[in-house]
Each structure stands twice: as C-alpha cells, then as structure tokens.
Scaffold this motif. Structure first.
Motif, PDB file in Angstrom:
ATOM      1  N   ASP A 348       0.826  -1.203   0.000  1.00 29.14           N
ATOM      2  CA  ASP A 348       0.000   0.000   0.000  1.00 29.14           C
ATOM      3  C   ASP A 348       0.861   1.254   0.000  1.00 29.14           C
ATOM      4  O   ASP A 348       2.013   1.240   0.422  1.00 29.14           O
ATOM      5  N   THR A 349       0.256   2.355  -0.428  1.00 27.64           N
ATOM      6  CA  THR A 349       0.866   3.670  -0.221  1.00 27.64           C
ATOM      7  C   THR A 349       0.719   4.033   1.248  1.00 27.64           C
ATOM      8  O   THR A 349      -0.361   3.907   1.825  1.00 27.64           O
ATOM      9  N   LYS A 350       1.793   4.488   1.856  1.00 25.37           N
ATOM     10  CA  LYS A 350       1.748   4.833   3.278  1.00 25.37           C
ATOM     11  C   LYS A 350       1.232   6.257   3.461  1.00 25.37           C
ATOM     12  O   LYS A 350       1.639   7.174   2.745  1.00 25.37           O
ATOM     13  N   GLY A 351       0.318   6.422   4.431  1.00 27.11           N
ATOM     14  CA  GLY A 351      -0.220   7.744   4.720  1.00 27.11           C
ATOM     15  C   GLY A 351      -1.247   8.173   3.687  1.00 27.11           C
ATOM     16  O   GLY A 351      -1.518   7.480   2.706  1.00 27.11           O
ATOM     17  N   GLY A 352      -1.829   9.340   3.901  1.00 25.04           N
ATOM     18  CA  GLY A 352      -2.828   9.837   2.969  1.00 25.04           C
ATOM     19  C   GLY A 352      -4.151   9.120   3.102  1.00 25.04           C
ATOM     20  O   GLY A 352      -4.369   8.318   4.017  1.00 25.04           O
ATOM     21  N   GLN A 353      -5.040   9.393   2.187  1.00 22.67           N
ATOM     22  CA  GLN A 353      -6.374   8.813   2.210  1.00 22.67           C
ATOM     23  C   GLN A 353      -6.658   8.076   0.916  1.00 22.67           C
ATOM     24  O   GLN A 353      -6.096   8.384  -0.136  1.00 22.67           O
ATOM     25  N   VAL A 354      -7.555   7.110   0.994  1.00 22.36           N
ATOM     26  CA  VAL A 354      -7.978   6.381  -0.189  1.00 22.36           C
ATOM     27  C   VAL A 354      -8.817   7.307  -1.057  1.00 22.36           C
ATOM     28  O   VAL A 354      -9.781   7.901  -0.592  1.00 22.36           O
ATOM     29  N   LYS A 355      -8.409   7.433  -2.306  1.00 20.50           N
ATOM     30  CA  LYS A 355      -9.172   8.271  -3.219  1.00 20.50           C
ATOM     31  C   LYS A 355     -10.445   7.537  -3.633  1.00 20.50           C
ATOM     32  O   LYS A 355     -10.393   6.431  -4.163  1.00 20.50           O
ATOM     33  N   LYS A 356     -11.593   8.156  -3.393  1.00 21.65           N
ATOM     34  CA  LYS A 356     -12.862   7.513  -3.727  1.00 21.65           C
ATOM     35  C   LYS A 356     -13.152   7.658  -5.217  1.00 21.65           C
ATOM     36  O   LYS A 356     -12.716   8.621  -5.850  1.00 21.65           O
ATOM     37  N   PRO A 357     -13.944   6.763  -5.783  1.00 21.52           N
ATOM     38  CA  PRO A 357     -14.308   6.923  -7.191  1.00 21.52           C
ATOM     39  C   PRO A 357     -15.172   8.160  -7.462  1.00 21.52           C
ATOM     40  O   PRO A 357     -15.164   8.679  -8.572  1.00 21.52           O
ATOM     41  N   ASN A 358     -15.939   8.606  -6.449  1.00 22.48           N
ATOM     42  CA  ASN A 358     -16.824   9.760  -6.630  1.00 22.48           C
ATOM     43  C   ASN A 358     -17.777   9.574  -7.810  1.00 22.48           C
ATOM     44  O   ASN A 358     -17.906  10.441  -8.675  1.00 22.48           O
ATOM     45  N   TYR A 359     -18.423   8.414  -7.821  1.00 22.79           N
ATOM     46  CA  TYR A 359     -19.375   8.125  -8.888  1.00 22.79           C
ATOM     47  C   TYR A 359     -20.630   8.974  -8.754  1.00 22.79           C
ATOM     48  O   TYR A 359     -21.056   9.321  -7.649  1.00 22.79           O
ATOM     49  N   SER A 360     -21.263   9.251  -9.887  1.00 19.44           N
ATOM     50  CA  SER A 360     -22.588   9.863  -9.887  1.00 19.44           C
ATOM     51  C   SER A 360     -23.625   8.791  -9.558  1.00 19.44           C
ATOM     52  O   SER A 360     -23.301   7.604  -9.429  1.00 19.44           O
ATOM     53  N   LEU A 361     -24.880   9.182  -9.450  1.00 21.22           N
ATOM     54  CA  LEU A 361     -25.953   8.239  -9.132  1.00 21.22           C
ATOM     55  C   LEU A 361     -26.039   7.116 -10.146  1.00 21.22           C
ATOM     56  O   LEU A 361     -26.172   5.941  -9.792  1.00 21.22           O
ATOM     57  N   GLU A 362     -25.944   7.446 -11.423  1.00 18.82           N
ATOM     58  CA  GLU A 362     -26.085   6.404 -12.446  1.00 18.82           C
ATOM     59  C   GLU A 362     -24.830   5.559 -12.609  1.00 18.82           C
ATOM     60  O   GLU A 362     -24.874   4.482 -13.180  1.00 18.82           O
ATOM     61  N   GLN A 363     -23.704   6.017 -12.092  1.00 17.42           N
ATOM     62  CA  GLN A 363     -22.460   5.245 -12.171  1.00 17.42           C
ATOM     63  C   GLN A 363     -22.264   4.339 -10.960  1.00 17.42           C
ATOM     64  O   GLN A 363     -21.556   3.334 -11.037  1.00 17.42           O
ATOM     65  N   ASN A 364     -22.881   4.675  -9.869  1.00 12.43           N
ATOM     66  CA  ASN A 364     -22.585   4.039  -8.587  1.00 12.43           C
ATOM     67  C   ASN A 364     -23.051   2.584  -8.524  1.00 12.43           C
ATOM     68  O   ASN A 364     -24.066   2.210  -9.124  1.00 12.43           O
ATOM     69  N   PHE A 365     -22.315   1.758  -7.785  1.00 15.87           N
ATOM     70  CA  PHE A 365     -22.699   0.371  -7.526  1.00 15.87           C
ATOM     71  C   PHE A 365     -22.086  -0.042  -6.199  1.00 15.87           C
ATOM     72  O   PHE A 365     -21.097   0.543  -5.752  1.00 15.87           O
ATOM     73  N   GLU A 366     -22.678  -1.046  -5.597  1.00 19.14           N
ATOM     74  CA  GLU A 366     -22.167  -1.532  -4.319  1.00 19.14           C
ATOM     75  C   GLU A 366     -21.084  -2.571  -4.549  1.00 19.14           C
ATOM     76  O   GLU A 366     -21.294  -3.569  -5.247  1.00 19.14           O
TER      77      GLU A 366
END
Length: 391
Positions: A348-366
């Motif tokens: 893993d990359t140390k430190g920082g935060q996981v970059k989220k996909p930031n999907y829109s409503l129609e792009q999003n999935f679980e």
C-alpha cells in the motif's frame, strides 16, 4: 432551467431502469425462478439476465452498465438501427452489406449489431468502430481472430459485449475505412485485441480475450469514462494497459472502472498497468501472475477493493511500481477489503487517504464482500445462452 431538465432526465432514466428490472423479474416463469435461486449474479447481470426473453429486449442491456461509463442511454432510442451480420467476410475499404465492418464503420447514427449465426471473422485490417455502436454477440459464438482486431478511435458511446477476440497480429500502415465511413490512413498497429485511442464512454462487457501478439485491452491517448466488466482475460503476457506512455500527460484525466473480471490462467502482467490516471479495480478474480498483477508509473491513483488475489508459486507480490525520475513518483495505490491467498501481498501507499471513485448516481454500484468474488466472476467471459432460457 436547463440544469433542472438534466436532473429530471437523469431521475426518470434511473426510474425507468428500476421499473424494467422489476417487470422482467416478476414475469419470469416459476421454472426459471427456481434456476435463478441457485445462481449468484453481480449487479450488472442481475439487470438483464433474469429475463428469459432477453432476445426480444436486447436494448435493456444498455441500462445495465455501472462505473465510469454510466448508463448507455445514447445507444438506444427510436432512431436506433438494428443491423444483423450475415456475412463473415471483410473488405477494409469497401465493406459489403451484411458484414461486420459495414455495420460498425459505414452506417451512421445509433446502431445495434447482432449476428445471424456462429461465425469466425478474420479482419483484413483493424475494425474502427463508429460512435453510438453496440456490438452484441449474445446467443451465438462469434470469434474475431487470426489477424487484425478491434479499435475505438476518436469515438464515443460504444458497447462491445459477448465476443471472443484472440490471436490478434500486428498490422503495417494501411488505408482503412474509419469511423463514419471515411477512408483514412492508419499507422502501425501492435496487435491488441481491443485498443481505445482518444475514446470516451466505452463499455467492454462479457468478452473472452486471449493470446494476442501485444496486449488484450489498451486504453490510451486521453481515453476516459470506461468500464471493463465481466470479461475473461487469459493466456497472455501483457493484459491491460491504462495510459499511453509516461510522457502523455493528458491521460491524467483518465477514469476507468475494472469490475467482475476473471484474470487467468497464464496471465503474466498488467492487470492493469496504469499511467497518470485513476482506476477503481473491484471484485475481480486473480488466478496468479508471473511478474505482477497491478502496476504502473507516473504517479497513478488506484483503489483496489474487494478483489481476490491468489498468488503463484514464485512471485507473491501483487503490485509493481516503476520510478520515472530521480525523486520518485507520488504513488497512490490502496487496498481496501482485498483477500490474499497462497501468500499474496499488496504494498500500500503509506499515509494519505484512499481516493474515492466519486461516482454519480447512475455510475454508482455496491462493491460486495470479497467472499462472494468467486461466484460473482464464475460466468465472466462470453456467456452460454440457451435458445429458450436465461443466459
């Protein structure tokens, strides 16, 4: 006012998807329902495979995509042309009606391509696919193999589903019919199964790709908004390249979703290899590797989420990083909820935060728990679809 119209259109499109799925699920016979109960399908397949009459409703598929490609609403509508491939032959400059190139390169507007029967297509030169084209191989056994293969060049709104592409070979510079039926010069082509060049909004789903001279799938030269799902990648050295080269900085805008794919057996590297841009890699199955599974250069960002990595006998490390300067790159490789078997490990990359996909409503999935990955990828690749039942 225009903003409200866009929001309303998106809402009603989303509502239509929900209604369609409910309708088709309710109308499945009791016999089919009993079959379905024994199957575990991912969210893409749940959208259309529950419908035993999918052949009459092929366009339902366009509303099933997730990830950065979004929904493929621009590929359907009243102005859609339904085109059937009846002839496996090919002419790169003057394709005849009934051939794949005639439908994919010459006909203008929205087109949905199906195939009359099983066929092996040997393309004389790369097939350049026009915008708003769907190639739908469901229900038949279609091979594109043993010479030139597929290219999406400066095109948008493309679906490639249910095709076997393999044994693709390099091509010398030649003239070819390009998108929108225009004859154009095409430079050296390396021998990829599917290559995207300055393309956008492309969905590659349920294909089987293997044994090509260069790679299986390249997303290059500013291509973005791509979803690669439910494919089976096997028997290949270089599998998937995201980003043209270290110097092509426009690929910083690249966004790719890689989900529900099966990698292996006998895949060496690049699952994927990413430069500059961002990739969300989720719920994939990795059956070993030789050099590495996920790697890259030029400070790419990657979120590996709920994938199953089964290490080979020798090299246990999933990741690989190429330093591109004396200082070193800024790496953002994160593993969230992945599972590692046979000694596999992920740096893993140390430190920082996981970059989220930031999907829109129609792009999003679980993204589901990794314990379900084996079952959710068990039907990756070209599906076997019976004549009177669900796929």
């Amino acid at each position: 006012m225009a903003g409200h119209q866009v929001i309303n259109f998106s809402f009603w499109s989303f509502l239509l998807v929900v209604v369609m799925v409910m309708f088709f699920t309710i109308n499945v016979s009791s016999v089919e329902q009993s079959k379905i109960k024994g199957m575990e399908m991912n969210v893409i397949d749940q959208c259309w495979r529950f419908n035993p009459e999918w052949r009459k409703h092929r366009q339902q598929l366009a509303m099933c995509s997730v990830g950065y490609v979004g929904k493929m609403t621009n590929n359907i509508g009243k102005d859609l042309v339904n085109y059937k491939v009846t002839d496996p032959s090919d002419h790169p400059l003057n394709p005849q009606p009934g051939t794949l190139r005639y439908g994919a390169s010459k006909i203008q507007g929205k087109i949905w391509i199906t195939f009359q029967r099983d066929m092996n297509i040997r393309l004389e030169r790369p097939l350049l696919i026009s915008s708003f084209t769907t190639i739908d191989g469901r229900g038949v056994n279609v091979h594109i193999a043993n010479n030139a293969c597929l290219m999406i060049y400066k095109a948008t709104n493309i679906i490639i589903h249910g095709i076997r592409v393999h044994h693709c070979r390099p091509q010398a510079p030649e003239m070819v019919m390009g998108p929108n039926g225009k004859i154009m010069p095409l430079g050296q082509v390396d021998g990829d199964a599917i290559r995207l060049v300055s393309a956008s909004k492309v969905w590659i789903d349920h294909n089987t790709l293997y044994d090509c001279q260069d790679g299986l799938l390249d997303v290059t030269r500013g291509s973005t908004d791509v979803t690669i799902s439910n494919n089976w990648f096997r028997e290949q050295n270089k599998v998937m390249l995201l980003g043209h080269d270290d110097g092509f900085v426009r690929d910083k805008n690249m966004k790719v979703t890689v989900v529900y794919n099966y990698f292996g057996p006998n895949c060496n590297q690049r699952m994927p290899r990413i430069r500059h841009g961002y990739a969300h890699v989720a719920n994939n199955m990795y059956m070993g590797w030789v050099q590495y599974a996920i790697g890259g250069s030029m400070g790419p960002s990657l979120k590996s989420q709920s994938n199953l990595f089964i290490a080979p006998t020798e090299n246990k490390e999933v990741t690989w990083r190429k330093s591109s300067n004396a200082i070193g790159d800024t790496w953002k490789f994160y593993s969230i909820g992945d599972a590692f078997e046979n000694g596999a490990s992920f740096i893993d990359t140390k430190g920082g935060q996981v970059k989220k996909p930031n999907y829109s409503l129609e792009q999003n999935f679980e993204v589901v728990d990794v314990k379900f990955v084996r079952s959710l990828t068990s039907s990756s690749g070209v599906l076997k679809c019976g004549k009177t039942s669900i796929c």
